[in-house]
Design an enzyme around this catalytic site. Structure first.
Site, PDB file in Angstrom:
ATOM      1  N   ARG A 181      43.041  36.574  50.971  1.00  0.00           N
ATOM      2  CA  ARG A 181      43.356  37.463  49.847  1.00  0.00           C
ATOM      3  C   ARG A 181      44.480  38.438  50.222  1.00  0.00           C
ATOM      4  O   ARG A 181      45.357  38.723  49.416  1.00  0.00           O
ATOM      5  CB  ARG A 181      42.116  38.231  49.413  1.00  0.00           C
ATOM      6  CG  ARG A 181      41.152  37.430  48.551  1.00  0.00           C
ATOM      7  CD  ARG A 181      40.107  38.355  47.950  1.00  0.00           C
ATOM      8  NE  ARG A 181      39.189  37.658  47.080  1.00  0.00           N
ATOM      9  CZ  ARG A 181      39.416  37.356  45.799  1.00  0.00           C
ATOM     10  NH1 ARG A 181      40.583  37.681  45.266  1.00  0.00           N
ATOM     11  NH2 ARG A 181      38.518  36.743  45.077  1.00  0.00           N
TER      12      ARG A 181
ATOM     13  N   ASP B 157      28.373  30.540  39.859  1.00  0.00           N
ATOM     14  CA  ASP B 157      27.332  31.369  40.452  1.00  0.00           C
ATOM     15  C   ASP B 157      27.315  32.782  39.881  1.00  0.00           C
ATOM     16  O   ASP B 157      26.642  33.666  40.406  1.00  0.00           O
ATOM     17  CB  ASP B 157      27.509  31.432  41.972  1.00  0.00           C
ATOM     18  CG  ASP B 157      28.896  31.911  42.371  1.00  0.00           C
ATOM     19  OD1 ASP B 157      29.729  32.122  41.468  1.00  0.00           O
ATOM     20  OD2 ASP B 157      29.143  32.073  43.588  1.00  0.00           O
TER      21      ASP B 157
ATOM     22  N   ARG C 215      42.072  26.132  36.743  1.00  0.00           N
ATOM     23  CA  ARG C 215      41.229  26.976  35.914  1.00  0.00           C
ATOM     24  C   ARG C 215      42.056  27.786  34.912  1.00  0.00           C
ATOM     25  O   ARG C 215      41.504  28.342  33.961  1.00  0.00           O
ATOM     26  CB  ARG C 215      40.374  27.908  36.779  1.00  0.00           C
ATOM     27  CG  ARG C 215      41.086  29.104  37.341  1.00  0.00           C
ATOM     28  CD  ARG C 215      40.134  29.965  38.149  1.00  0.00           C
ATOM     29  NE  ARG C 215      38.956  30.341  37.396  1.00  0.00           N
ATOM     30  CZ  ARG C 215      37.831  30.822  37.933  1.00  0.00           C
ATOM     31  NH1 ARG C 215      37.746  30.957  39.242  1.00  0.00           N
ATOM     32  NH2 ARG C 215      36.820  31.166  37.179  1.00  0.00           N
TER      33      ARG C 215
ATOM     34  N   GLU D  22      43.829  32.665  43.166  1.00  0.00           N
ATOM     35  CA  GLU D  22      44.175  32.431  41.768  1.00  0.00           C
ATOM     36  C   GLU D  22      43.874  33.637  40.882  1.00  0.00           C
ATOM     37  O   GLU D  22      44.628  33.952  39.951  1.00  0.00           O
ATOM     38  CB  GLU D  22      43.474  31.174  41.241  1.00  0.00           C
ATOM     39  CG  GLU D  22      42.019  31.331  40.858  1.00  0.00           C
ATOM     40  CD  GLU D  22      41.075  31.399  42.051  1.00  0.00           C
ATOM     41  OE1 GLU D  22      39.864  31.533  41.824  1.00  0.00           O
ATOM     42  OE2 GLU D  22      41.551  31.305  43.199  1.00  0.00           O
ATOM     43  N   ASP D  23      42.776  34.345  41.143  1.00  0.00           N
ATOM     44  CA  ASP D  23      42.451  35.485  40.288  1.00  0.00           C
ATOM     45  C   ASP D  23      43.389  36.668  40.543  1.00  0.00           C
ATOM     46  O   ASP D  23      43.711  37.431  39.628  1.00  0.00           O
ATOM     47  CB  ASP D  23      40.995  35.906  40.467  1.00  0.00           C
ATOM     48  CG  ASP D  23      40.596  36.034  41.925  1.00  0.00           C
ATOM     49  OD1 ASP D  23      41.456  35.813  42.796  1.00  0.00           O
ATOM     50  OD2 ASP D  23      39.428  36.351  42.192  1.00  0.00           O
TER      51      ASP D  23
ATOM     52  N   ARG E  67      62.971  31.903  19.784  1.00  0.00           N
ATOM     53  CA  ARG E  67      62.444  33.261  19.616  1.00  0.00           C
ATOM     54  C   ARG E  67      63.201  33.976  18.505  1.00  0.00           C
ATOM     55  O   ARG E  67      64.412  33.857  18.403  1.00  0.00           O
ATOM     56  CB  ARG E  67      62.594  34.051  20.920  1.00  0.00           C
ATOM     57  CG  ARG E  67      61.889  33.429  22.107  1.00  0.00           C
ATOM     58  CD  ARG E  67      62.392  34.051  23.392  1.00  0.00           C
ATOM     59  NE  ARG E  67      61.781  33.474  24.565  1.00  0.00           N
ATOM     60  CZ  ARG E  67      62.183  32.351  25.150  1.00  0.00           C
ATOM     61  NH1 ARG E  67      63.209  31.675  24.646  1.00  0.00           N
ATOM     62  NH2 ARG E  67      61.586  31.883  26.219  1.00  0.00           N
TER      63      ARG E  67
END
Length: 759
Positions: free
Chosen positions: A715, A557, A539, A643-644, A431
């Site tokens: 969730r 969907d 994903r 995951e979201d 960095r």
């Protein structure tokens, strides 16, 4: 010709005669003098020589030969460096790079020995390493080793002092003279001089030490860390007092100090002089003599008054109501006051000569602190008054950035230490100093992803870069092998119709192979099928097929039109560091249950954009996979609807900003995961024999009930486990929704760019 030679010869002969007659004596004197001078250099003058000091002191008053205080400056420096016998160590000479080539930068912590005490603070340091992505349980894979012996407090008068460390570490087969080892230390030395002696030979080990002296610090090898208390939080930590990009109110005081005044011993000189700058108006300097058991034996005429004035002011109130805070040295060079001032957005004025500032290899302290001199204490008030208000504001904002990025928790202090060492292993891929000193900070910018600023979503506005003008549609499919559902066919057609779509990538998350190429619809953009590993975290894997900056994450969907995709992408290009999408959730604190909850109802607030239909930067795939520890990815793979949420929590933790919701035609309804369609191992289900991680503060989902209620319960469990992992709730709420111009306005449809969004 002969005459010319004769004149040249006579001139040369005359020159030699003149030099011998007039300069010979001077040359002899110079030779004798230089010989004496060389002898003087070899022997440092002994000030007990009576011929020199005969007229100034009696012989019995003179110091004796051999007094250690009579050493030359070079000898005194050598004595200090002898504390660290490998004082000339550099990464190139005392570190084995070959251990890091095969498995990368992995850190092994020695197993805890039975009966070996470990302080609370050192336990936090070890847990920070063990919970990180750097940790390995195998010493064969390790690049760096950390002792299980508590080396933080090396004051032999302390109750936490560990004895016989030399004997213990020499018995370790992995010690190897300290090579590739990292030693942490907060306190070294003891009364009266508090020297840097650790009481054992560190050999070729890297020393991460608080109160580091610049003369004993080995540049490019050792690391200076801040002094922090045992109450410093393990992770998370409190936020700074000044919020990002906000302007603080005008402070009541310009310069303050409140602390102990040492009456004798090292560090007393500076603190004793602080009362000279006190004016009782905008400069407050308060000290107390009540320090130590025998302070009354040494108290002076100022002590009684100082003690009374000291009790009149609250320390925290002074911190938060002053622009500058004096941070003088204590018995050692470092002080707890340093981190306290940073958190309070009070610009530190450092009075600690010779202190190697924490992480100075990476952090530019000239942008966040005023480094003064103990000898020029009386000039401090006039110096800080001359600082322009705009620069003062920049200093204050930088203190908050540094506090939050590197110092607010033990995790961040330890991880910063490890990342600095990691950067040394590959200087060509490390960095830059800019990345360490600009948002979001060095810990959140992965050099393995890129070293070019334009490849990250954080620096577009600062450097005039812009994200790519195309996006990659990334569709996660779980349909039964051999056939494609109608929703995914319509979705592919709608997305491929966008002028901004560069390619479509389908992640096939079933064990059975995907349909043959003839079964997939014909599109104007490339269509790539990737076989997944049936894990939900796949994903967000950084697949090489994704080459554009923007990623449109979709479930099979999801129902979107081409106009919705186009508008959302243009919005994202204005906010490339955020998640921009359609379906949203909001989180809230439930005081009755004492835990976090979430709701998918349409309200005026949002904090989560579901990745079933959302744009974000592809860099977040790398952060998700490489920055987050393996335990969090296992959590995602164990819970079918997590995951979201984790992706939203990650982006919020990085940017400190909420996601953005854009217009959509229909209300999104959360679909139950189609796990039943993927037989022989459903996506989102742990592989056989592997249990999902348990939630420490949440009740398990009921065995009975609908799939929707199980999803809701999972969730909630996910949200609370993530808050526990991060040490706080990173999600940020917003009441913003972006619509196209003239959306729903009573004007002609011909004047609207996206009329189909209103149908």
């Amino acid at each position: 010709m002969q005459t010319r030679k004769k004149y040249i010869f006579l001139t040369f002969l005359a020159s030699w005669l003149l030099l011998f007659l007039f300069g010979g004596d001077q040359l002899r004197r110079f030779s004798l003098f230089s010989g004496r001078k060389a002898e003087a250099r070899r022997n440092w003058p002994r000030w007990t020589d009576r011929s020199l000091l005969k007229s100034f002191a009696d012989p019995e008053e003179l110091q004796r030969d051999g007094d250690p205080s009579l050493l030359s400056p070079r000898e005194r420096r050598a004595a200090r460096l002898s504390v660290y016998r490998s004082s000339r160590c550099r990464m190139e000479t005392c570190f084995d790079f070959s251990r890091c080539e095969k498995h990368g930068f992995k850190v092994f912590t020695y197993p805890q020995e039975r009966g070996q005490p470990v302080s609370e603070t050192y336990g936090k340091i070890l847990r920070s390493i063990e919970r990180s992505r750097y940790h390995t349980a195998s010493p064969e894979e390790a690049c760096l080793f950390v002792l299980s012996i508590d080396t933080l407090d090396r004051d032999h008068l302390s109750g936490q002092y560990v004895r016989n460390v030399d004997e213990k570490i020499r018995s370790f087969p992995l010690w190897n003279g300290g090579r590739n080892h990292l030693i942490f230390n907060l306190y070294s030395g003891t009364w009266p001089d508090y020297a840097g002696d650790l009481g054992f030979d560190i050999g070729q080990a890297i020393l991460a030490k608080a109160s580091f002296d610049t003369e004993s610090f080995r540049p490019g090898f050792d690391i200076s860390i801040p002094l922090f208390s045992k109450d410093h939080p393990q992770r998370g930590g409190d936020r700074g007092w000044l919020y990002q990009d906000s302007v603080p109110p005008k402070k009541k005081y310009l310069l303050v100090f409140k602390g102990k005044r040492y009456l004798t011993g090292i560090g007393s000189g500076t603190r004793n002089a602080l009362h000279h700058i006190h004016n009782g108006k905008d400069i407050i300097s308060l000290t107390t003599c009540k320090h130590g058991k025998d302070w009354e034996k040494h108290k002076d005429t100022r002590c009684d008054k100082d003690n009374i004035d000291y009790e009149r002011f609250d320390y925290q109130e002074l911190l938060h109501n002053s622009t500058f805070c004096i941070v003088p040295r204590g018995r050692r060079l470092g002080s707890f006051r340093f981190l306290e001032a940073l958190q309070a957005a009070c610009i530190p004025v450092l009075l600690s000569d010779g202190w190697e500032l924490p992480f100075a290899e990476a952090i530019d302290w000239g942008k966040a602190a005023v480094v003064g001199s103990e000898r020029l204490l009386l000039q401090i008030p006039s110096a800080v008054r001359c600082i322009h208000p705009e620069r003062v504001l920049a200093f204050q904002q930088q203190t908050q950035f540094l506090w939050d990025a590197y110092f607010s928790s033990v995790d961040k202090i330890v991880h910063t230490t490890l990342e600095i060492i990691k950067d040394r292993l590959s200087p060509h891929r490390s960095r830059s100093r800019f990345l360490w000193n600009a948002l979001p900070g060095g810990l959140l910018v992965l050099p393995d992803f890129s070293t070019h600023l334009g490849d990250f979503p954080f620096y577009y506005l600062q450097h005039g870069y812009s994200p790519s003008r195309k996006f990659t549609a990334f569709i996660r499919a779980v349909s039964q092998a051999g056939s494609l559902s109608q929703p995914i066919l319509r979705l592919i057609q709608a997305v491929s119709g966008s002028q901004y779509c560069a390619q479509i990538v389908v992640l096939w998350s079933c064990e059975k192979p995907p349909p043959p190429s003839g079964k997939w619809p014909q599109t104007t953009v490339p269509l790539t099928i990737i076989q997944g590993r049936r894990r939900l975290s796949d994903r967000f894997f950084p697949f090489e097929a994704i080459q554009t900056d923007a990623v449109l994450s979709l479930d099979e969907d999801t129902s979107l039109s081409t106009s919705e995709v186009n508008f959302a992408f243009l919005v994202w290009r204005s906010f490339p560091e955020r998640i921009v999408g359609f379906p949203t959730l909001s989180h809230f604190w439930d005081p009755e249950q004492g835990r976090w909850g979430y709701t998918s109802r349409w309200t005026n607030e949002l904090s989560i954009v579901l990745t079933a239909a959302a744009f974000y930067h592809r860099y977040y795939h790398s952060l998700f996979t490489e920055y987050l520890p393996a335990g969090l990815r296992e959590l995602v793979d164990g819970l079918a609807a997590c995951e979201d949420i984790l992706m939203n929590v990650l982006v919020a933790a990085v940017t400190k900003l909420p996601p953005i919701k854009v217009t959509q035609r229909k209300q999104h309804k959360e679909a139950v995961a189609q796990q039943a369609e993927c037989r022989d191992g459903a996506a989102g289900t742990p592989p056989p024999g592997q249990r999902s991680p348990s939630a420490p503060h949440s009740a398990p989902a009921k065995a009975k009930g609908t799939a929707g209620s199980r999803r809701f319960s999972q969730r909630q469990d996910c949200l609370n486990q993530l808050a526990d992992w991060f040490g706080s709730m990173p999600l940020v709420s917003s009441q913003l929704r972006l619509d196209p111009v003239l959306f729903k306005d009573q004007v002609s449809v011909l004047r609207k760019k996206y009329p189909s969004l209103e149908k």
